[in-house]
Design a protein around this motif. Structure first.
Motif, mmCIF file in Angstrom:
data_model
loop_
_atom_site.group_PDB
_atom_site.id
_atom_site.type_symbol
_atom_site.label_atom_id
_atom_site.label_comp_id
_atom_site.label_asym_id
_atom_site.label_seq_id
_atom_site.Cartn_x
_atom_site.Cartn_y
_atom_site.Cartn_z
ATOM 1 N N TYR A 186 0.815 -1.206 0.000
ATOM 2 C CA TYR A 186 0.000 0.000 0.000
ATOM 3 C C TYR A 186 0.853 1.262 0.000
ATOM 4 O O TYR A 186 1.796 1.394 0.772
ATOM 5 C CB TYR A 186 -0.911 0.031 1.230
ATOM 6 N N GLY A 188 -0.192 5.523 -0.176
ATOM 7 C CA GLY A 188 -1.280 6.497 -0.246
ATOM 8 C C GLY A 188 -1.035 7.514 -1.356
ATOM 9 O O GLY A 188 0.061 8.053 -1.470
ATOM 10 N N TRP A 189 -2.069 7.793 -2.124
ATOM 11 C CA TRP A 189 -1.924 8.722 -3.252
ATOM 12 C C TRP A 189 -2.839 9.930 -3.132
ATOM 13 O O TRP A 189 -3.239 10.510 -4.133
ATOM 14 C CB TRP A 189 -2.186 7.992 -4.576
ATOM 15 N N TYR A 193 -7.914 9.639 -4.111
ATOM 16 C CA TYR A 193 -7.677 8.199 -4.236
ATOM 17 C C TYR A 193 -8.219 7.442 -3.029
ATOM 18 O O TYR A 193 -8.873 6.395 -3.171
ATOM 19 C CB TYR A 193 -6.177 7.951 -4.403
ATOM 20 N N LYS A 194 -7.975 7.959 -1.827
ATOM 21 C CA LYS A 194 -8.393 7.249 -0.614
ATOM 22 C C LYS A 194 -9.910 7.112 -0.534
ATOM 23 O O LYS A 194 -10.433 6.109 -0.049
ATOM 24 C CB LYS A 194 -7.848 7.967 0.615
ATOM 25 N N TYR A 197 -10.690 4.262 -2.692
ATOM 26 C CA TYR A 197 -10.097 3.049 -2.122
ATOM 27 C C TYR A 197 -10.959 2.482 -1.002
ATOM 28 O O TYR A 197 -11.209 1.273 -0.941
ATOM 29 C CB TYR A 197 -8.688 3.386 -1.616
ATOM 30 N N HIS A 198 -11.437 3.343 -0.116
ATOM 31 C CA HIS A 198 -12.179 2.867 1.053
ATOM 32 C C HIS A 198 -13.587 2.397 0.698
ATOM 33 O O HIS A 198 -14.280 1.817 1.537
ATOM 34 C CB HIS A 198 -12.228 3.961 2.126
ATOM 35 N N ARG A 203 -10.527 -0.392 5.725
ATOM 36 C CA ARG A 203 -9.312 0.241 6.235
ATOM 37 C C ARG A 203 -8.826 -0.386 7.536
ATOM 38 O O ARG A 203 -7.676 -0.198 7.931
ATOM 39 C CB ARG A 203 -9.543 1.736 6.428
ATOM 40 N N THR A 210 3.161 -1.229 4.070
ATOM 41 C CA THR A 210 2.870 0.139 3.668
ATOM 42 C C THR A 210 4.172 0.861 3.369
ATOM 43 O O THR A 210 5.100 0.832 4.189
ATOM 44 C CB THR A 210 2.098 0.886 4.769
ATOM 45 N N ASP A 212 6.096 4.585 1.870
ATOM 46 C CA ASP A 212 5.862 6.014 1.651
ATOM 47 C C ASP A 212 6.466 6.495 0.338
ATOM 48 O O ASP A 212 6.348 7.665 -0.003
ATOM 49 C CB ASP A 212 6.387 6.851 2.821
ATOM 50 N N ARG A 256 -5.127 9.986 -9.031
ATOM 51 C CA ARG A 256 -4.690 10.916 -8.002
ATOM 52 C C ARG A 256 -4.744 12.317 -8.600
ATOM 53 O O ARG A 256 -4.459 12.513 -9.782
ATOM 54 C CB ARG A 256 -3.273 10.601 -7.500
#
Length: 306
Positions: A186, A188-189, A193-194, A197-198, A203, A210, A212, A256
């Motif tokens: 994973y 995050g973008w 996006y989130k 995604y959710h 989550r 994860t 970065d 994104r």
């Protein structure tokens, strides 16, 4: 304090001897001692421990702590001297997330390699970029998360497609429902996006790992059942290195959003440089859109749509 005092201190530390330090700097021992004494007086603390009858010198606790400051002082002095000698060229300071700098805008930065213009590109987190633009440490920022700011202008720039990827040697995914979060690498973008995604994954269930930034992504994709979601610019890069990378189709748009941020002020010359860069950025993202690499948003695409 001054450069002579710093050099005196570091020479004493390096040689462990007043005599050798004075010889190294081509000064008398009395001059060397005076410089060290003046430095200690200004700092209000003893740096070198002198013991009668013992020729070996040692640093005090404060002297040990000051070593790094002295080295940085001399390094900064050298940088300033180099700066004074360098020709005066226009320059612009740009900050963006690492994936934007390294993948998406690599071609844009390459166009500024001519000697007649300088750009300084650095990578930071979104919040840091806002803070640096707000304090004029950066002239231009590109972020994937907008923040409220009265001083900083924020403009929606582009939507970049996101792709679900896997290595066919280790996985076989045909549709979205095949993907399980415990198998995901994973990254995050951004909030757009989130939100998407959710809608598809819980989550509260942890991902396998994860990250970065995407540097380690290829290594982790080469494992059983692993999958990830990446921007199109990164996908284009990894398929050049790994022909076994495949994508999973999605019925909805996944992307994104990137935003341009800047703050005018600090002089007409600076404002003009910002305006010139925004025009270059405008042309660049329009070219990306023609190649189906992004969708230009807001006023940035107005000229083309008309």
């Amino acid at each position: 304090m001054n450069l002579n005092q710093m050099n005196a201190f570091l020479a004493i530390v390096e040689t462990s001897s007043f005599t050798k330090a004075a010889d190294q700097l081509y000064i008398s021992q009395s001059t060397l001692s005076d410089r060290l004494f003046a430095l200690e007086e200004e700092l209000g603390t003893r740096l070198i421990q002198r013991r009668s009858g013992n020729k070996k010198l040692s640093l005090t606790e404060k002297g040990i702590e000051f070593l790094d400051y002295a080295a940085r002082y001399i390094e900064l002095e050298n940088e300033i001297n180099d700066w004074k000698k360098a020709p005066l060229l226009p320059h612009l300071k740009i900050g963006a997330p690492q994936t934007v700098n390294a993948y998406l805008f690599r071609g844009l930065y390459r166009s500024y390699l001519a000697d007649t213009y300088q750009i300084h590109v650095s990578s930071h987190w979104n919040r840091t970029i806002y803070n640096m633009v707000n304090s004029f440490e950066l002239d231009i920022g590109i972020v994937s998360r907008p923040y409220q700011s009265k001083q900083v202008t924020t403009t929606a720039l582009i939507n970049e497609p996101l792709l679900i990827v896997y290595d066919e040697r280790f996985s076989d995914y045909q549709k979205l429902t095949d993907l399980k979060r415990p198998d995901q690498i994973y990254i995050g973008w951004g909030p757009v996006y989130k939100k998407w995604y959710h809608q598809h994954w819980d989550r509260n269930i942890p991902a396998r790992i994860t990250l970065d930034s995407p540097e380690l992504l290829m290594d982790y994709l080469e494992s059983e059942a692993a999958w990830a979601i990446v921007p199109l610019c990164i996908y284009q890069d990894i398929i050049q290195k790994n022909p076994h990378i495949k994508t999973v189709p999605t019925e909805s748009d996944v992307h994104r959003t990137l935003y341009l941020i800047y703050q005018m002020g600090q002089g007409q010359a600076r404002n003009q440089k910002i305006e010139e860069f925004i025009k270059s950025l405008h042309d660049y993202v329009l070219d990306l859109e023609v190649q189906n690499l992004c969708t230009v948003l807001g006023g940035m695409g107005k000229e083309k749509r008309e």
